[in-house]
Design a protein around this motif. Structure first.
Motif, PDB file in Angstrom:
ATOM      1  N   ASN A   1       0.879  -1.166   0.000  1.00  0.00           N
ATOM      2  CA  ASN A   1       0.000   0.000   0.000  1.00  0.00           C
ATOM      3  C   ASN A   1       0.917   1.216   0.000  1.00  0.00           C
ATOM      4  O   ASN A   1       1.214   1.800   1.043  1.00  0.00           O
ATOM      5  N   THR A   2       1.386   1.535  -1.169  1.00  0.00           N
ATOM      6  CA  THR A   2       2.419   2.551  -1.317  1.00  0.00           C
ATOM      7  C   THR A   2       1.808   3.846  -1.845  1.00  0.00           C
ATOM      8  O   THR A   2       0.623   3.905  -2.154  1.00  0.00           O
ATOM      9  N   ALA A   3       2.599   4.899  -1.912  1.00  0.00           N
ATOM     10  CA  ALA A   3       2.105   6.196  -2.373  1.00  0.00           C
ATOM     11  C   ALA A   3       3.180   6.892  -3.195  1.00  0.00           C
ATOM     12  O   ALA A   3       4.367   6.837  -2.857  1.00  0.00           O
TER      13      ALA A   3
ATOM     14  N   LEU B   1      -1.121   6.606   9.705  1.00  0.00           N
ATOM     15  CA  LEU B   1      -0.625   6.632   8.330  1.00  0.00           C
ATOM     16  C   LEU B   1      -0.922   5.308   7.624  1.00  0.00           C
ATOM     17  O   LEU B   1      -1.297   5.288   6.448  1.00  0.00           O
ATOM     18  N   HIS B   2      -0.751   4.204   8.332  1.00  0.00           N
ATOM     19  CA  HIS B   2      -1.076   2.880   7.800  1.00  0.00           C
ATOM     20  C   HIS B   2      -2.527   2.843   7.311  1.00  0.00           C
ATOM     21  O   HIS B   2      -2.808   2.411   6.181  1.00  0.00           O
ATOM     22  N   GLU B   3      -3.444   3.301   8.143  1.00  0.00           N
ATOM     23  CA  GLU B   3      -4.864   3.255   7.784  1.00  0.00           C
ATOM     24  C   GLU B   3      -5.199   4.231   6.652  1.00  0.00           C
ATOM     25  O   GLU B   3      -6.036   3.932   5.780  1.00  0.00           O
TER      26      GLU B   3
ATOM     27  N   ARG C   1      -6.841   3.254   3.062  1.00  0.00           N
ATOM     28  CA  ARG C   1      -8.078   3.924   2.663  1.00  0.00           C
ATOM     29  C   ARG C   1      -7.943   4.573   1.292  1.00  0.00           C
ATOM     30  O   ARG C   1      -8.834   4.461   0.438  1.00  0.00           O
ATOM     31  N   LEU C   2      -6.818   5.251   1.034  1.00  0.00           N
ATOM     32  CA  LEU C   2      -6.603   5.893  -0.269  1.00  0.00           C
ATOM     33  C   LEU C   2      -6.613   4.865  -1.385  1.00  0.00           C
ATOM     34  O   LEU C   2      -7.214   5.074  -2.448  1.00  0.00           O
TER      35      LEU C   2
ATOM     36  N   SER D   1     -16.038  11.120  -4.012  1.00  0.00           N
ATOM     37  CA  SER D   1     -14.763  10.417  -4.003  1.00  0.00           C
ATOM     38  C   SER D   1     -13.600  11.374  -4.235  1.00  0.00           C
ATOM     39  O   SER D   1     -12.510  11.190  -3.685  1.00  0.00           O
ATOM     40  N   ASP D   2     -13.822  12.421  -5.055  1.00  0.00           N
ATOM     41  CA  ASP D   2     -12.751  13.383  -5.314  1.00  0.00           C
ATOM     42  C   ASP D   2     -12.380  14.140  -4.045  1.00  0.00           C
ATOM     43  O   ASP D   2     -11.197  14.318  -3.735  1.00  0.00           O
ATOM     44  N   GLU D   3     -13.388  14.596  -3.299  1.00  0.00           N
ATOM     45  CA  GLU D   3     -13.106  15.326  -2.070  1.00  0.00           C
ATOM     46  C   GLU D   3     -12.456  14.430  -1.029  1.00  0.00           C
ATOM     47  O   GLU D   3     -11.531  14.846  -0.320  1.00  0.00           O
ATOM     48  N   LEU D   4     -12.927  13.200  -0.930  1.00  0.00           N
ATOM     49  CA  LEU D   4     -12.324  12.251   0.010  1.00  0.00           C
ATOM     50  C   LEU D   4     -10.882  11.984  -0.357  1.00  0.00           C
ATOM     51  O   LEU D   4      -9.992  11.972   0.505  1.00  0.00           O
ATOM     52  N   SER D   5     -10.619  11.784  -1.652  1.00  0.00           N
ATOM     53  CA  SER D   5      -9.260  11.523  -2.105  1.00  0.00           C
ATOM     54  C   SER D   5      -8.332  12.684  -1.787  1.00  0.00           C
ATOM     55  O   SER D   5      -7.219  12.487  -1.289  1.00  0.00           O
ATOM     56  N   ARG D   6      -8.787  13.911  -2.050  1.00  0.00           N
ATOM     57  CA  ARG D   6      -7.949  15.084  -1.775  1.00  0.00           C
ATOM     58  C   ARG D   6      -7.653  15.205  -0.285  1.00  0.00           C
ATOM     59  O   ARG D   6      -6.533  15.519   0.118  1.00  0.00           O
ATOM     60  N   ALA D   7      -8.656  14.953   0.541  1.00  0.00           N
ATOM     61  CA  ALA D   7      -8.454  15.034   1.989  1.00  0.00           C
ATOM     62  C   ALA D   7      -7.440  13.995   2.456  1.00  0.00           C
ATOM     63  O   ALA D   7      -6.552  14.291   3.267  1.00  0.00           O
ATOM     64  N   LEU D   8      -7.559  12.781   1.937  1.00  0.00           N
ATOM     65  CA  LEU D   8      -6.621  11.717   2.308  1.00  0.00           C
ATOM     66  C   LEU D   8      -5.201  12.044   1.847  1.00  0.00           C
ATOM     67  O   LEU D   8      -4.232  11.806   2.565  1.00  0.00           O
ATOM     68  N   GLN D   9      -5.085  12.596   0.647  1.00  0.00           N
ATOM     69  CA  GLN D   9      -3.770  12.949   0.115  1.00  0.00           C
ATOM     70  C   GLN D   9      -3.062  13.950   1.028  1.00  0.00           C
ATOM     71  O   GLN D   9      -1.870  13.797   1.344  1.00  0.00           O
ATOM     72  N   ILE D  10      -3.775  14.971   1.452  1.00  0.00           N
ATOM     73  CA  ILE D  10      -3.187  15.999   2.312  1.00  0.00           C
ATOM     74  C   ILE D  10      -2.785  15.405   3.663  1.00  0.00           C
ATOM     75  O   ILE D  10      -1.704  15.675   4.186  1.00  0.00           O
ATOM     76  N   LEU D  11      -3.661  14.580   4.232  1.00  0.00           N
ATOM     77  CA  LEU D  11      -3.364  13.949   5.511  1.00  0.00           C
ATOM     78  C   LEU D  11      -2.159  13.018   5.405  1.00  0.00           C
ATOM     79  O   LEU D  11      -1.295  12.995   6.294  1.00  0.00           O
TER      80      LEU D  11
END
Length: 267
Positions: free
Chosen positions: A83-85, A108-110, A114-115, A129-139
């Motif tokens: 689960n990489t980024a 960070l693991h979770e 999730r992303l 999904s776009d807003e959720l993705s952006r929020a996860l990316q920033i976090l």
């Protein structure tokens, strides 16, 4: 470090892109590089990563930060789920141009899981999904910047004779052969071999081997082995000698590290 407003506006290029995959024991991902920095994380299992100048043993709940365009290959040392980024290169530049190992928090693991799961969630179940993705990316990017790094790195030599010794030590780190024994095996003197280690890796033979032992020990701690078991498996005469070496490098004893690791995983 505070995330600037400009990072929030990176929707077109995506601040963080998730990547997930599964690999069997001994699977090898050939040498490659990315135009983005990579937070290389096995959420399950253990991996070994080769970069041009180092080999990295990545224990559970740890990840390797790889700057953009750094070539690397990956070998699975167990069954692995990644689960990489991939982080946008300009934003990632604040973390420098060197690879290093990062301890992964439970949060960070979770977030990474999730992303990577968003694309598999039916659209009807997501408000946006776009807003959720952006929020996860920033976090995720914020957590990466805040995460603690571990001072563990295993420089990899280019000399083929020295490479054969280092490979043998990676496979069997408990074999503490003296330098003169290794020197006889490759047909040189112990003094010459000592100079080779320093020139090729920047470390003495002893210091290089200790880096291997620490990396191996972290994986064994995560798998639940006792300190006595770990000490014996790495060839130490007693747990005290191993614990003293471990504390010199990481600033805490294996017992303290083990307790903290267990505490973090329980949160």
């Amino acid at each position: 470090m505070k995330i600037s407003d400009s990072l929030i506006e990176t929707e077109m290029s995506e601040l963080v892109i998730g990547r997930s995959s599964e690999h069997n024991y001994r699977d090898i991902t050939p040498a490659h590089h990315h135009s983005r920095a990579q937070f290389l994380y096995a959420s399950t299992g253990i991996i070994q990563v080769f970069t041009p100048k180092h080999v990295w043993l990545i224990p559970p709940m740890c990840a390797l930060w790889i700057p953009a365009y750094v070539e690397h290959s990956v070998r699975s040392l167990s069954r692995v789920k990644m689960n990489t980024a991939l982080v946008e290169a300009q934003a990632a530049s604040v973390l420098g141009q060197q690879c290093f190992i990062i301890r992964v928090t439970k949060l960070l693991h979770e977030l990474l899981i999730r992303l990577n799961a968003i694309e598999h969630i039916p659209a009807s179940e997501l408000l946006s999904s776009d807003e959720l993705s952006r929020a996860l990316q920033i976090l995720i990017f914020d957590e990466i910047q805040k995460a603690n790094s571990l001072p563990i790195q295993i420089p990899w030599p280019q000399d083929k004779r020295l490479m054969s010794i280092c490979q043998a030590l990676l496979q069997a780190p408990e074999h503490h052969k003296a330098l003169n024994t290794w020197a006889d095996e490759i047909g040189t003197s112990s003094r010459t071999l000592m100079r080779m280690f320093q020139k090729e890796t920047g470390l003495s033979y002893r210091a290089w081997l200790q880096q291997v032992h620490i990396a191996q020990a972290l994986s064994k701690i995560a798998s639940g082995e006792s300190i006595a078991q770990i000490s014996e498996s790495l060839g130490y005469t007693n747990p005290s000698a191993f614990s003293a070496m471990f504390k010199r490098h990481l600033g805490q004893t294996p017992q303290q590290f083990k307790y903290k690791d267990a505490y973090n995983n329980a949160e």
